[in-house]
Enzyme design. Structure first.
Site, mmCIF file in Angstrom:
data_model
loop_
_atom_site.group_PDB
_atom_site.id
_atom_site.type_symbol
_atom_site.label_atom_id
_atom_site.label_comp_id
_atom_site.label_asym_id
_atom_site.label_seq_id
_atom_site.Cartn_x
_atom_site.Cartn_y
_atom_site.Cartn_z
ATOM 1 N N GLU A 9 5.482 -11.516 7.446
ATOM 2 C CA GLU A 9 4.920 -12.191 8.625
ATOM 3 C C GLU A 9 4.272 -11.196 9.584
ATOM 4 O O GLU A 9 3.407 -11.547 10.383
ATOM 5 C CB GLU A 9 6.031 -12.972 9.345
ATOM 6 N N MET B 7 0.843 -1.202 0.000
ATOM 7 C CA MET B 7 0.000 0.000 0.000
ATOM 8 C C MET B 7 0.880 1.254 0.000
ATOM 9 O O MET B 7 0.418 2.352 0.327
ATOM 10 C CB MET B 7 -0.937 -0.006 1.207
ATOM 11 N N SER C 145 4.186 1.446 7.935
ATOM 12 C CA SER C 145 3.910 2.746 7.307
ATOM 13 C C SER C 145 3.213 3.666 8.300
ATOM 14 O O SER C 145 3.370 4.876 8.264
ATOM 15 C CB SER C 145 3.020 2.566 6.074
ATOM 16 N N HIS D 241 9.230 -3.406 3.549
ATOM 17 C CA HIS D 241 8.766 -3.644 2.179
ATOM 18 C C HIS D 241 9.957 -3.954 1.271
ATOM 19 O O HIS D 241 9.899 -4.859 0.444
ATOM 20 C CB HIS D 241 8.085 -2.390 1.610
HETATM 21 P P1 AMP Z 1 1.425 -2.911 3.470
HETATM 22 O O1 AMP Z 1 1.959 -1.873 2.553
HETATM 23 O O2 AMP Z 1 1.350 -2.512 4.888
HETATM 24 O O3 AMP Z 1 0.165 -3.549 2.938
HETATM 25 O O4 AMP Z 1 2.507 -4.081 3.445
HETATM 26 C C1 AMP Z 1 2.915 -4.694 2.254
HETATM 27 C C2 AMP Z 1 3.663 -5.949 2.594
HETATM 28 O O5 AMP Z 1 4.817 -5.625 3.367
HETATM 29 C C3 AMP Z 1 2.820 -6.922 3.421
HETATM 30 O O6 AMP Z 1 3.055 -8.249 2.985
HETATM 31 C C4 AMP Z 1 3.355 -6.696 4.816
HETATM 32 O O7 AMP Z 1 3.195 -7.807 5.661
HETATM 33 C C5 AMP Z 1 4.819 -6.415 4.542
HETATM 34 N N1 AMP Z 1 5.433 -5.711 5.655
HETATM 35 C C6 AMP Z 1 4.928 -4.633 6.330
HETATM 36 N N2 AMP Z 1 5.735 -4.286 7.351
HETATM 37 C C7 AMP Z 1 6.761 -5.164 7.344
HETATM 38 C C8 AMP Z 1 7.923 -5.334 8.152
HETATM 39 N N3 AMP Z 1 8.192 -4.530 9.190
HETATM 40 N N4 AMP Z 1 8.770 -6.351 7.852
HETATM 41 C C9 AMP Z 1 8.508 -7.174 6.793
HETATM 42 N N5 AMP Z 1 7.441 -7.063 5.990
HETATM 43 C C10 AMP Z 1 6.568 -6.078 6.266
#
Ligand code: AMP
Length: 295
Positions: free
Chosen positions: A159, A36, A196, A43
């Site tokens: 995870e 997102m 984020s 990410h």
């Molecule tokens: P989001 O943009 O929050 O939808 O996250 C996109 C992807 O990044 C999702 O698969 C999340 O689980 C992963 N993600 C978010 N924060 C972390 C983090 N601190 N470490 C590893 N992966 C993450």
């Protein structure tokens, strides 16, 4: 000579789908990372992994309105496509794309209420699924659509959103692919899981938010001392996380391999600790596998 490829950027998911189709036809392996945006190193770790294991890393950036129950949370979600594109290009991603709701779901005409939602399956029951009604319907719907557009060789998820990984694993099974890789949570040096939403925390709130990782590490220490009782592990989580200004939503454990809506009974052979809490008006989640040193 160092040759850096120029990253493609598309604001239309159909162009991205065509780009992916073209390269798949030529036999390229595509590693896909749905996001997102408001990208951080968590990410980027997924992008690095996708790139290392495939010919191309493809990243979607779409703040999916279908998965936000709270309109204010959706409005306040940080957005910075240009900065994201710079980071992704430095990371060697081959393609970053975005789109509008109407482009992703043409039949809806851009009207949220007209998007046909997917049933997210049994992993959506309990915890996040209960506290955020409709959230996993929105996640399953966009992820299935993204898989349909990109048709990746493999997709990468963090995870950190543990229950989401269960939902996505079930979804991929139902769709007949792609294979899913779940990547470890990246944290700041003081333990705070990268998110984020951290951008919305004040300095003081950020300090308070450390109670989440403190609670997870305390539960892991209890596990390492031999504690296997789910209620006792949850009590450790709740005590440490509760000893802060956070407003705790849940402090739970689950069997990481068999999702259940309710807390499992009896001594655990494996355990995943899961926390959700409000820090001011910012909702944070965090998780840690207790029985294996995943980080
Ligand atoms: P989001 O943009 O929050 O939808 O996250 C996109 C992807 O990044 C999702 O698969 C999340 O689980 C992963 N993600 C978010 N924060 C972390 C983090 N601190 N470490 C590893 N992966 C993450």
């Amino acid at each position: 000579m160092l040759v850096t490829q120029v990253m493609k950027e598309f604001a239309d998911p159909n162009r991205a789908a065509y780009w992916c189709y073209k390269w798949r036809e030529r036999g390229a392996r595509i590693g896909f990372v749905p996001t997102m945006g408001a990208l951080h190193d968590g990410h980027l770790a997924l992008v690095r992994r996708a790139r290392a294991e495939n010919d191309y890393a493809v990243v979607s950036i779409f703040v999916n309105p279908l998965q936000f129950g709270d309109a204010r949370d959706y409005d306040l979600y940080p957005r910075d496509f240009e900065a994201d594109a710079v980071l992704l290009s430095m990371e060697g991603a081959a393609l970053a794309f975005t789109g509008t709701l109407a482009q992703f779901f043409p039949d809806s005409g851009g009207n949220l209420a007209k998007v046909a939602l997917r049933d997210p399956g049994s992993a959506a029951e309990g915890l996040e699924g209960e506290l955020r009604p409709g959230h996993f319907e929105g996640v399953a719907t966009i992820v299935a659509r993204l898989f349909e557009l990109v048709r990746p060789t493999r997709a990468y998820f963090g995870e950190k959103d543990f229950q989401q990984t269960r939902v996505v694993l079930e979804l991929a099974k139902e769709l007949g692919g792609p294979p899913i890789t779940v990547c470890p949570t990246l944290r700041d040096a003081d333990g705070l899981a990268l998110s984020s939403r951290n951008a919305r925390l004040s300095v003081e709130q950020r300090r308070e938010a450390l109670a989440l990782s403190r609670a997870l590490y305390a539960a892991r220490a209890a596990w390492q001392r031999g504690e296997r009782d789910p209620a006792a592990l949850c009590a450790v989580l709740a005590r440490v996380a509760g000893d802060s200004a956070l407003r705790l939503e849940y402090a739970e454990v689950r069997d990481p391999e068999v999702w259940t809506a309710e807390r499992p009974r009896g001594p655990l052979a494996r355990a995943q600790a899961l926390l959700a809490a409000f820090c001011g008006d910012v909702r944070l989640i965090d998780t840690l596998r207790l029985d294996a040193p995943s980080e």
